[in-house]
Design a protein around this motif. Structure first.
Motif, PDB file in Angstrom:
ATOM      1  N   LEU A 176       0.844  -1.201   0.000  1.00  0.00           N
ATOM      2  CA  LEU A 176       0.000   0.000   0.000  1.00  0.00           C
ATOM      3  C   LEU A 176       0.877   1.248   0.000  1.00  0.00           C
ATOM      4  O   LEU A 176       0.632   2.187  -0.764  1.00  0.00           O
TER       5      LEU A 176
ATOM      6  N   VAL B 256      -4.607   1.276  -5.220  1.00  0.00           N
ATOM      7  CA  VAL B 256      -4.693   1.755  -3.835  1.00  0.00           C
ATOM      8  C   VAL B 256      -6.091   1.460  -3.282  1.00  0.00           C
ATOM      9  O   VAL B 256      -6.222   0.911  -2.180  1.00  0.00           O
TER      10      VAL B 256
ATOM     11  N   GLU C  23      -7.122  -1.097  -0.215  1.00  0.00           N
ATOM     12  CA  GLU C  23      -7.924  -0.680   0.938  1.00  0.00           C
ATOM     13  C   GLU C  23      -9.117  -1.619   1.127  1.00  0.00           C
ATOM     14  O   GLU C  23      -9.475  -1.957   2.258  1.00  0.00           O
TER      15      GLU C  23
ATOM     16  N   PRO D 211      -7.064  -0.131   6.692  1.00  0.00           N
ATOM     17  CA  PRO D 211      -5.976   0.146   5.751  1.00  0.00           C
ATOM     18  C   PRO D 211      -4.880   0.975   6.426  1.00  0.00           C
ATOM     19  O   PRO D 211      -5.169   1.956   7.106  1.00  0.00           O
TER      20      PRO D 211
ATOM     21  N   SER E  42      -0.265   1.676   6.184  1.00  0.00           N
ATOM     22  CA  SER E  42       0.957   1.405   5.442  1.00  0.00           C
ATOM     23  C   SER E  42       2.155   1.477   6.374  1.00  0.00           C
ATOM     24  O   SER E  42       2.087   2.063   7.451  1.00  0.00           O
TER      25      SER E  42
END
Length: 168
Positions: A23, A60, A64, A74, A76
């Motif tokens: 991500l 992306v 998610e 979600p 990162s």
């Protein structure tokens, strides 16, 4: 949380860590692609990078969705690998004055990112299946398929004309 820390205790922890890694990578690529698009002289290369920019924004969103399906928010984690790939691309691209050579350098940089993503998505798909998450694996497979198509298009473009122009 580093890859080889005690924060990763289970296979599921490893899976989620790598989701966070990819991500972050996808978001960094979304940030890098507009600069690459602006520098591309070859119209087909520019169009391909623009198309992949739109796809990457969808990657992306898809990631998610994968997090939510897996029951996680979600998030990162910093990915030094993609940071290095992007930093190297910026350095090389910044040093090239000839437009034809610059296009070859842009393709090389884009493929370095693609190959990183292909490796990550391949592992994530395998791990999702092992975890019994075929729904998640299916979403990740869509992204992997798109990454592979982009890589093939870049190779075709490079070998078909961009590298020839750069070499002449």
């Amino acid at each position: 949380m580093g890859l080889f820390t005690k924060d990763i205790r289970t296979f599921d922890d490893l899976f989620l860590h790598q989701l966070k890694d990819i991500l972050y990578a996808e978001k960094r690529i979304v940030g890098a692609l507009p600069k690459m698009i602006a520098k591309a002289a070859d119209a087909e290369l520019r169009a391909g990078l623009e198309q992949h920019f739109d796809q990457t924004k969808n990657h992306v969103k898809r990631l998610e969705q994968v997090f939510r399906l897996h029951g996680a928010a979600p998030a990162s984690v910093e990915c030094p690998a993609i940071d290095g790939i992007i930093e190297e691309a910026n350095e090389v691209v910044g040093e090239v004055a000839d437009a034809a050579v610059l296009d070859a350098a842009l393709i090389n940089a884009a493929q370095a990112a693609e190959h990183y993503e292909i490796a990550r998505y391949g592992s994530l798909i395998s791990w999702a299946r092992q975890l019994g998450r075929s729904d998640v694996a299916g979403l990740l497979q869509k992204t992997l398929d798109e990454e592979k198509v982009t890589d093939r298009k870049l190779t075709t473009l490079a070998e078909g004309r961009v590298n020839l122009r750069a070499a002449s």
